[in-house]
Design an enzyme around this catalytic site. Structure first.
Site, PDB file in Angstrom:
ATOM      1  N   ASN A   9       0.886  -1.172   0.000  1.00 41.78           N
ATOM      2  CA  ASN A   9       0.000   0.000   0.000  1.00 41.78           C
ATOM      3  C   ASN A   9       0.916   1.212   0.000  1.00 41.78           C
ATOM      4  O   ASN A   9       1.488   1.567   1.030  1.00 41.78           O
ATOM      5  CB  ASN A   9      -0.896  -0.019   1.250  1.00 41.78           C
ATOM      6  CG  ASN A   9      -1.722   1.250   1.385  1.00 41.78           C
ATOM      7  OD1 ASN A   9      -1.737   2.079   0.471  1.00 41.78           O
ATOM      8  ND2 ASN A   9      -2.394   1.410   2.508  1.00 41.78           N
ATOM      9  N   LYS A  11       0.215   4.199  -0.245  1.00 39.64           N
ATOM     10  CA  LYS A  11      -0.399   5.400   0.350  1.00 39.64           C
ATOM     11  C   LYS A  11      -0.124   6.601  -0.566  1.00 39.64           C
ATOM     12  O   LYS A  11      -0.033   6.433  -1.778  1.00 39.64           O
ATOM     13  CB  LYS A  11       0.086   5.595   1.788  1.00 39.64           C
ATOM     14  CG  LYS A  11      -0.169   4.334   2.629  1.00 39.64           C
ATOM     15  CD  LYS A  11      -0.021   4.521   4.104  1.00 39.64           C
ATOM     16  CE  LYS A  11      -0.290   3.194   4.813  1.00 39.64           C
ATOM     17  NZ  LYS A  11      -0.211   3.287   6.273  1.00 39.64           N
ATOM     18  N   HIS A  92      -9.582   1.165   4.723  1.00 41.11           N
ATOM     19  CA  HIS A  92      -8.316   1.365   5.455  1.00 41.11           C
ATOM     20  C   HIS A  92      -8.572   2.302   6.636  1.00 41.11           C
ATOM     21  O   HIS A  92      -9.382   3.239   6.537  1.00 41.11           O
ATOM     22  CB  HIS A  92      -7.260   1.958   4.514  1.00 41.11           C
ATOM     23  CG  HIS A  92      -5.893   1.926   5.133  1.00 41.11           C
ATOM     24  ND1 HIS A  92      -5.479   2.877   6.039  1.00 41.11           N
ATOM     25  CD2 HIS A  92      -4.877   1.044   5.018  1.00 41.11           C
ATOM     26  CE1 HIS A  92      -4.254   2.564   6.437  1.00 41.11           C
ATOM     27  NE2 HIS A  92      -3.860   1.466   5.840  1.00 41.11           N
ATOM     28  N   GLU A  94      -6.986   4.707   7.762  1.00 37.91           N
ATOM     29  CA  GLU A  94      -6.774   6.130   7.476  1.00 37.91           C
ATOM     30  C   GLU A  94      -8.001   6.735   6.796  1.00 37.91           C
ATOM     31  O   GLU A  94      -8.338   7.897   7.025  1.00 37.91           O
ATOM     32  CB  GLU A  94      -5.500   6.302   6.627  1.00 37.91           C
ATOM     33  CG  GLU A  94      -4.248   6.077   7.477  1.00 37.91           C
ATOM     34  CD  GLU A  94      -3.044   5.524   6.739  1.00 37.91           C
ATOM     35  OE1 GLU A  94      -2.985   5.606   5.503  1.00 37.91           O
ATOM     36  OE2 GLU A  94      -2.139   5.000   7.436  1.00 37.91           O
ATOM     37  N   GLU A 164      -5.453  -4.947  10.414  1.00 35.97           N
ATOM     38  CA  GLU A 164      -4.453  -3.911  10.648  1.00 35.97           C
ATOM     39  C   GLU A 164      -4.763  -3.200  11.957  1.00 35.97           C
ATOM     40  O   GLU A 164      -5.599  -2.287  11.989  1.00 35.97           O
ATOM     41  CB  GLU A 164      -4.463  -2.883   9.514  1.00 35.97           C
ATOM     42  CG  GLU A 164      -4.121  -3.449   8.156  1.00 35.97           C
ATOM     43  CD  GLU A 164      -3.522  -2.389   7.231  1.00 35.97           C
ATOM     44  OE1 GLU A 164      -2.477  -2.673   6.648  1.00 35.97           O
ATOM     45  OE2 GLU A 164      -4.074  -1.282   7.121  1.00 35.97           O
ATOM     46  N   GLY A 170       2.417   2.339  10.825  1.00 31.46           N
ATOM     47  CA  GLY A 170       3.361   3.444  10.694  1.00 31.46           C
ATOM     48  C   GLY A 170       4.026   3.844  11.997  1.00 31.46           C
ATOM     49  O   GLY A 170       4.642   4.905  12.095  1.00 31.46           O
ATOM     50  N   SER A 209       3.453  -2.106  10.334  1.00 32.01           N
ATOM     51  CA  SER A 209       4.888  -2.155  10.592  1.00 32.01           C
ATOM     52  C   SER A 209       5.527  -3.502  10.247  1.00 32.01           C
ATOM     53  O   SER A 209       6.435  -3.953  10.933  1.00 32.01           O
ATOM     54  CB  SER A 209       5.197  -1.763  12.039  1.00 32.01           C
ATOM     55  OG  SER A 209       4.783  -0.421  12.287  1.00 32.01           O
TER      56      SER A 209
HETATM   57  P1  13P Z   1       2.980   0.423   7.689  1.00 28.28           P
HETATM   58  O1  13P Z   1       3.478  -0.868   7.083  1.00 28.28           O
HETATM   59  O2  13P Z   1       3.710   1.630   7.198  1.00 28.28           O
HETATM   60  O3  13P Z   1       2.880   0.329   9.176  1.00 28.28           O
HETATM   61  O4  13P Z   1       1.489   0.615   7.146  1.00 28.28           O
HETATM   62  C1  13P Z   1       0.596  -0.445   7.221  1.00 28.28           C
HETATM   63  C2  13P Z   1      -0.608  -0.098   6.446  1.00 28.28           C
HETATM   64  O5  13P Z   1      -1.372   0.770   6.801  1.00 28.28           O
HETATM   65  C3  13P Z   1      -0.838  -0.843   5.189  1.00 28.28           C
HETATM   66  O6  13P Z   1      -2.111  -0.609   4.695  1.00 28.28           O
END
Ligand code: 13P
Length: 248
Positions: A9, A11, A92, A94, A164, A170, A209
């Protein structure tokens, strides 16, 4: 055996130049391994051109629940299909927390994706507060029920679920393999009460992560079937190592 799938992803990261370098590095290194990248909308054409004919698939990170019309700034499932997408991330954390996407809207997006023949990667997961209050299972169950209620349990035969935990995204704080496995087993068990066959075949990714250094022990858990990778998917060596760990 159910399918293992690692998906990147990206982002809101990337540029034409950076993407070209990343794709040129991961494509040969992952020859023969099924994996995917979910990229920002403007780069779908670039990714399609770079990855067509390879073992890698691609997709988007969001879509509209609407099919077409006066919805300024939105992108439809048909548009994603035009660029050869296989996958689209829905729900997601976010999008849920920063853009106010409700369980109901996420379920509508999931339906829109499937109606077009895209495979939704449905994200679920609890916040730190929710984990500390002991309601992780209730939160994940509510998020799943919203989709199952609207689309039916059989729809999960054509979907991927990504667990997740929001506190692990993150932050550098990965859920331990045991913590992740426990929630994955809960998800599969909950679905099994409705349809054992669908539960057994469902790919459940872990996200939060994941790095080359912790991928192997996460992927070794019986109910972890791959990963949804944020930051590490932007680093070719990291992403390749994670995909290889899942494929083993
Ligand atoms: P990270 O791997 O940067 O923690 O992000 C995970 C994520 O949100 C994947 O969709």
């Amino acid at each position: 055996m159910r399918k293992k799938l690692v998906a990147g992803n990206w982002k809101m990261h990337g540029s034409l130049a950076d993407n070209a370098a990343l794709l040129a590095a991961i494509k040969p290194a992952l020859a023969g391994i099924e994996a995917a990248v979910c990229v920002p909308f403007p780069y779908l054409a670039q990714v399609q051109a770079a990855l067509a004919g390879s073992s890698l698939s691609w997709g988007a990170q969001n879509l509209s629940e609407q099919a077409k019309g006066a919805f300024t700034g939105e992108v439809s499932s048909a548009m994603l299909l035009d660029f050869g997408c296989t996958y689209v991330i829905v729900g997601h954390s976010e999008r849920r927390s920063l853009y106010g996407e409700s369980d109901e809207l996420v379920a509508k997006k999931y339906l829109a994706a499937q109606a077009a023949g895209l495979t939704p990667i449905l994200c679920v997961g609890e916040s730190l507060d929710e984990r500390e209050s002991g309601v992780t299972e209730q939160v994940v169950a509510r998020q799943l029920d919203a989709v199952i209620g609207m689309a039916g349990v059989a729809s999960l035969a054509k979907a991927v679920v990504a667990y997740e935990p929001v506190w692990a995204i993150g932050t550098g704080k990965t859920a331990s393999p045991e913590q992740a496995q426990a929630v994955h087993a809960f998800i599969r068990g909950k679905i099994a009460t409705l349809d054992a066959g669908v539960a057994e075949g469902l790919t459940i990714q872990y996200g939060g992560s994941v790095k080359a250094a912790n991928a192997a022990e996460l992927m070794a858990q019986p109910d972890i079937d791959g990963g949804l990778i944020g930051g590490a998917s932007l680093i070719a060596d990291e992403f390749v190592a994670i995909c290889r760990a899942a494929a083993q």
